[in-house]
Design a protein around this motif. Structure first.
Motif, mmCIF file in Angstrom:
data_model
loop_
_atom_site.group_PDB
_atom_site.id
_atom_site.type_symbol
_atom_site.label_atom_id
_atom_site.label_comp_id
_atom_site.label_asym_id
_atom_site.label_seq_id
_atom_site.Cartn_x
_atom_site.Cartn_y
_atom_site.Cartn_z
ATOM 1 N N SER A 1 0.840 -1.202 0.000
ATOM 2 C CA SER A 1 0.000 0.000 0.000
ATOM 3 C C SER A 1 0.875 1.252 0.000
ATOM 4 N N ALA B 1 7.952 4.388 6.351
ATOM 5 C CA ALA B 1 6.964 3.388 6.776
ATOM 6 C C ALA B 1 7.004 2.166 5.853
ATOM 7 N N LEU B 2 7.315 2.380 4.598
ATOM 8 C CA LEU B 2 7.361 1.301 3.610
ATOM 9 C C LEU B 2 8.464 0.303 3.944
ATOM 10 N N SER C 1 7.862 -1.790 7.366
ATOM 11 C CA SER C 1 6.756 -2.741 7.401
ATOM 12 C C SER C 1 7.210 -4.115 6.927
ATOM 13 N N LYS D 1 2.618 4.471 0.994
ATOM 14 C CA LYS D 1 3.045 5.046 2.271
ATOM 15 C C LYS D 1 4.262 5.910 2.026
ATOM 16 N N LYS D 2 4.655 6.643 3.049
ATOM 17 C CA LYS D 2 5.931 7.349 2.988
ATOM 18 C C LYS D 2 7.050 6.313 3.020
#
Length: 125
Positions: free
Chosen positions: A49, A55-56, A59, A51-52
């Motif tokens: 998904s 965060a990518l 995860s 994201k910045k």
């Protein structure tokens, strides 16, 4: 901003199979590709998904989508503006170099000449 690719690729692809319109970041409008620099390709690829970048990479079990309509670019220097995440296995995800949102695309480190930009993750103008 440009129109989303949801209308289907017909109006976006010229007779030679290349992008008719410029490819832009959906979030900030930054130009990713100029018209005529990428070829339309169908390939099922999983993209996490949007994201910045921070965060990518953090995860470990991302939500995402399997997308099949892409712009295929065979030379990294054809891009006007693109960034890459750190390696995730043997994959680098493509992100907007200006606002760092992504992934807008996918690159396998095993294949130096294949950079995929998902039509659903960009705008066109």
């Amino acid at each position: 901003m440009g129109e989303p690719a949801a209308g289907g690729p017909e109006e976006l692809v010229c007779a030679r199979g290349r992008n008719r319109k410029a490819v832009l970041c959906q979030r900030c409008g930054s130009r990713v590709l100029l018209p005529g620099t990428a070829t339309f390709a169908r390939r099922e690829l999983f993209l996490p998904s949007m994201k910045k970048k921070t965060a990518l990479v953090a995860s470990s079990d991302p939500d995402g989508d399997v997308l099949q309509d892409h712009w295929l670019v065979d030379d990294m220097f054809s891009f006007e503006n693109v960034g890459f995440t750190k390696d995730v296995g043997n994959i680098k995800f493509l992100i907007c170099a200006d606002c760092e949102i992504g992934p807008i695309g996918w690159h396998c480190l095993d294949d130096k000449k294949s950079f995929y930009v998902a039509l659903d993750r960009v705008s066109h103008e």
